[in-house]
Design a protein around this motif. Structure first.
Motif, mmCIF file in Angstrom:
data_model
loop_
_atom_site.group_PDB
_atom_site.id
_atom_site.type_symbol
_atom_site.label_atom_id
_atom_site.label_comp_id
_atom_site.label_asym_id
_atom_site.label_seq_id
_atom_site.Cartn_x
_atom_site.Cartn_y
_atom_site.Cartn_z
ATOM 1 N N LEU A 2 -7.400 -8.500 2.409
ATOM 2 C CA LEU A 2 -7.631 -7.005 3.397
ATOM 3 C C LEU A 2 -8.586 -6.361 2.628
ATOM 4 O O LEU A 2 -9.599 -5.793 3.067
ATOM 5 N N ILE A 3 -8.375 -6.288 1.056
ATOM 6 C CA ILE A 3 -9.474 -5.409 0.348
ATOM 7 C C ILE A 3 -10.758 -6.024 0.182
ATOM 8 O O ILE A 3 -11.870 -5.493 0.466
ATOM 9 N N LEU A 4 -10.532 -7.456 0.108
ATOM 10 C CA LEU A 4 -12.060 -8.029 0.079
ATOM 11 C C LEU A 4 -13.025 -7.872 1.224
ATOM 12 O O LEU A 4 -14.128 -8.177 1.117
ATOM 13 N N THR A 5 -12.289 -7.465 2.265
ATOM 14 C CA THR A 5 -13.001 -7.442 3.684
ATOM 15 C C THR A 5 -13.837 -5.908 3.656
ATOM 16 O O THR A 5 -14.694 -5.859 4.197
ATOM 17 N N GLN A 6 -13.364 -5.299 2.847
ATOM 18 C CA GLN A 6 -14.023 -3.829 2.647
ATOM 19 C C GLN A 6 -15.385 -3.874 2.130
ATOM 20 O O GLN A 6 -15.875 -4.888 1.307
ATOM 21 N N GLN A 7 -16.223 -3.057 2.291
ATOM 22 C CA GLN A 7 -17.696 -3.134 2.368
ATOM 23 C C GLN A 7 -17.828 -2.886 0.690
ATOM 24 O O GLN A 7 -17.474 -1.999 0.243
ATOM 25 N N GLY A 8 -18.651 -3.859 0.058
ATOM 26 C CA GLY A 8 -18.885 -3.663 -1.247
ATOM 27 C C GLY A 8 -17.936 -4.332 -2.095
ATOM 28 O O GLY A 8 -18.373 -4.399 -3.579
ATOM 29 N N VAL A 9 -16.740 -4.443 -1.811
ATOM 30 C CA VAL A 9 -15.820 -5.063 -2.752
ATOM 31 C C VAL A 9 -15.876 -6.674 -3.015
ATOM 32 O O VAL A 9 -15.934 -7.309 -2.148
ATOM 33 N N THR A 10 -16.081 -6.865 -4.297
ATOM 34 C CA THR A 10 -16.522 -8.198 -4.496
ATOM 35 C C THR A 10 -15.280 -8.823 -5.527
ATOM 36 O O THR A 10 -15.121 -10.107 -5.785
ATOM 37 N N ASP A 11 -14.665 -7.958 -6.185
ATOM 38 C CA ASP A 11 -13.759 -8.529 -7.105
ATOM 39 C C ASP A 11 -12.313 -7.501 -7.245
ATOM 40 O O ASP A 11 -12.384 -6.192 -7.048
ATOM 41 N N ILE A 12 -11.316 -8.127 -7.253
ATOM 42 C CA ILE A 12 -10.063 -7.502 -7.062
ATOM 43 C C ILE A 12 -8.989 -8.067 -8.094
ATOM 44 O O ILE A 12 -8.796 -9.124 -8.294
ATOM 45 N N THR A 13 -8.289 -6.952 -8.796
ATOM 46 C CA THR A 13 -7.221 -7.515 -9.717
ATOM 47 C C THR A 13 -5.867 -6.877 -9.264
ATOM 48 O O THR A 13 -5.852 -5.508 -9.163
ATOM 49 N N ILE A 14 -4.745 -7.552 -8.820
ATOM 50 C CA ILE A 14 -3.600 -7.121 -8.171
ATOM 51 C C ILE A 14 -2.463 -7.418 -9.027
ATOM 52 O O ILE A 14 -2.338 -8.452 -9.435
ATOM 53 N N SER A 15 -1.583 -6.222 -9.335
ATOM 54 C CA SER A 15 -0.442 -6.595 -10.128
ATOM 55 C C SER A 15 0.690 -6.110 -9.451
ATOM 56 O O SER A 15 0.483 -5.039 -8.674
ATOM 57 N N PHE A 16 2.056 -6.502 -9.784
ATOM 58 C CA PHE A 16 3.039 -5.915 -8.997
ATOM 59 C C PHE A 16 4.187 -5.120 -10.048
ATOM 60 O O PHE A 16 4.266 -5.712 -11.062
ATOM 61 N N ASP A 17 4.719 -4.258 -9.551
ATOM 62 C CA ASP A 17 5.942 -3.741 -10.473
ATOM 63 C C ASP A 17 6.977 -3.516 -9.445
ATOM 64 O O ASP A 17 6.819 -3.261 -8.288
ATOM 65 N N GLU A 18 8.452 -2.996 -10.031
ATOM 66 C CA GLU A 18 9.254 -2.998 -9.041
ATOM 67 C C GLU A 18 9.333 -1.530 -8.752
ATOM 68 O O GLU A 18 8.995 -0.628 -9.293
ATOM 69 N N ASP A 19 9.941 -1.325 -7.406
ATOM 70 C CA ASP A 19 9.963 -0.106 -7.112
ATOM 71 C C ASP A 19 11.044 0.960 -7.736
ATOM 72 O O ASP A 19 11.941 0.454 -7.907
ATOM 73 N N ASP A 20 10.392 1.978 -8.294
ATOM 74 C CA ASP A 20 11.284 2.962 -9.136
ATOM 75 C C ASP A 20 11.689 4.081 -8.311
ATOM 76 O O ASP A 20 12.423 5.058 -8.752
ATOM 77 N N GLY A 21 11.287 4.179 -7.078
ATOM 78 C CA GLY A 21 11.920 5.419 -6.064
ATOM 79 C C GLY A 21 11.485 6.416 -6.291
ATOM 80 O O GLY A 21 11.555 7.543 -5.588
ATOM 81 N N ILE A 22 10.174 6.517 -7.068
ATOM 82 C CA ILE A 22 9.393 7.747 -7.266
ATOM 83 C C ILE A 22 7.991 7.590 -6.686
ATOM 84 O O ILE A 22 7.221 6.647 -6.840
ATOM 85 N N ARG A 23 7.344 8.555 -5.654
ATOM 86 C CA ARG A 23 6.216 8.479 -5.087
ATOM 87 C C ARG A 23 5.133 8.923 -5.933
ATOM 88 O O ARG A 23 4.563 9.712 -6.125
ATOM 89 N N THR A 24 4.737 7.689 -6.829
ATOM 90 C CA THR A 24 3.610 7.960 -7.924
ATOM 91 C C THR A 24 2.453 8.171 -7.171
ATOM 92 O O THR A 24 1.710 9.314 -7.628
ATOM 93 N N TRP A 25 1.959 7.721 -6.304
ATOM 94 C CA TRP A 25 0.602 7.671 -5.631
ATOM 95 C C TRP A 25 0.378 9.109 -5.053
ATOM 96 O O TRP A 25 -0.868 9.658 -4.930
ATOM 97 N N THR A 26 1.580 9.553 -4.375
ATOM 98 C CA THR A 26 1.268 10.923 -3.946
ATOM 99 C C THR A 26 0.927 11.983 -4.889
ATOM 100 O O THR A 26 0.066 12.904 -4.868
#
Length: 329
Positions: free
Chosen positions: A292-316
């Motif tokens: 999905l991300i690689l279909t976005q304009q200009g994106v050529t490289d992506i690094t994805i990592s995962f972590d377990e959900d801690d119940g805190i809305r970090t991105w907000t």
């Protein structure tokens, strides 16, 4: 050699077109200055020489920046175009200085130039050619940012999207905007000098053209210095955060970076998911998000990592902090 030709073929087309056109214009202006001695024509000649050299180097840089990563340079060559643009503005800076000095000398010691018809004819041709390049660069900007518009959009809407354009295209647009404006300014100065006897008008025009060139130098230098260091694409960052958050398996985004690498975008993201997923399920989630991300304009490289959900809305929290910082700025 075959690889080099392939890279050159994929180089920034507006910069190549601008380099060719400005070389022709520089030759025309140089001939006109040789026969007339017109100082405004000298300023325009210097401007065109600087633009031609600048845009040629930018074309080479944009081509080489597409070279695939190597073991020695695993992050690729995306920022090479920024480094080339930084070097290219030095040429324009030197020519800007010479243009201003020549204009100042003419104001102090004005001389009447000859061959007004030749001067005006060459300037008129140059203005038309520069305008064509400016229009095409404006169209390229709209194409790069995915915006459709009317016939006049390359001359209007392109300004609003200039910051999102590729470094090479942005440089061509700005230089030819100044070149077209400078040509009109020189044309008017020659008319004033010829019909009113105010010979200093050509010197004043030369200084004004030099100052406009210095503005391009400063603007391009700052933009490409940020690019060489690695600048966040805030608009794409928010967009990617939105589309990733819509995935039903994503509980939160712990970290997200969208860094400009020359003409390309490098994405690094840490996603929080339910710890009960199996390794195979996590791998499928990763593949779907990556695609999905690689279909976005200009994106050529992506690094994805995962972590377990801690119940805190970090991105907000991160998003709110970015909003506060933007408001303060």
């Amino acid at each position: 050699m075959g690889e080099l030709f392939k890279l050159l073929k994929d180089g920034n087309k507006p910069s190549l077109l601008a380099a060719i056109v400005n070389t022709i214009i520089a030759l025309l202006k140089g001939g006109a200055f040789f026969f007339t001695g017109n100082v405004a024509m000298f300023a325009e000649m210097m401007h065109s020489i600087g633009d031609a050299a600048n845009q040629f180097f930018v074309y080479i840089g944009s081509s080489l920046s597409k070279k695939a990563p190597t073991p020695r340079f695993p992050n690729g060559f995306g920022r090479l175009v920024n480094l080339v643009c930084l070097g290219a503005v030095i040429i324009v800076g030197i020519l800007s200085y010479e243009t201003i000095i020549e204009g100042w000398h003419h104001i102090q010691h004005p001389t009447e130039s000859t061959g007004v018809a030749i001067t005006l004819s060459v300037l008129a041709i140059a203005i038309v050619l520069e305008f064509v390049v400016l229009y095409k660069a404006g169209k390229e900007i709209l194409h790069e940012v995915g915006v459709k518009g009317t016939l006049l959009s390359p001359l209007t809407t392109s300004f609003a999207n200039l910051s999102r354009a590729k470094p090479a295209t942005k440089l061509v647009f700005m230089e030819d905007l100044v070149a077209t404006s400078g040509g009109i300014l020189a044309f008017v100065a020659v008319l004033i000098s010829h019909f009113t006897g105010f010979l200093q008008a050509e010197g004043i025009a030369s200084i004004m053209i030099g100052i406009m060139m210095f503005y391009v130098v400063g603007k391009v230098f700052l933009d490409n210095a940020r690019g060489a260091l690695g600048e966040t694409d805030e608009q794409m960052l928010v967009h990617i955060a939105h589309i990733v958050s819509e995935n039903e398996h994503v509980k939160d985004i712990q970290k997200l970076e969208v860094i400009k690498e020359g003409e390309y975008l490098h994405v690094e993201i840490v996603i929080e998911i339910d710890p009960q997923y199996t390794f195979a399920e996590v791998d499928d989630i990763r593949d779907n998000i990556k695609e999905l991300i690689l279909t976005q304009q200009g994106v050529t490289d992506i690094t994805i990592s995962f972590d377990e959900d801690d119940g805190i809305r970090t991105w907000t929290q991160h998003k709110d902090e970015r909003t506060v910082l933007k408001t303060r700025d």
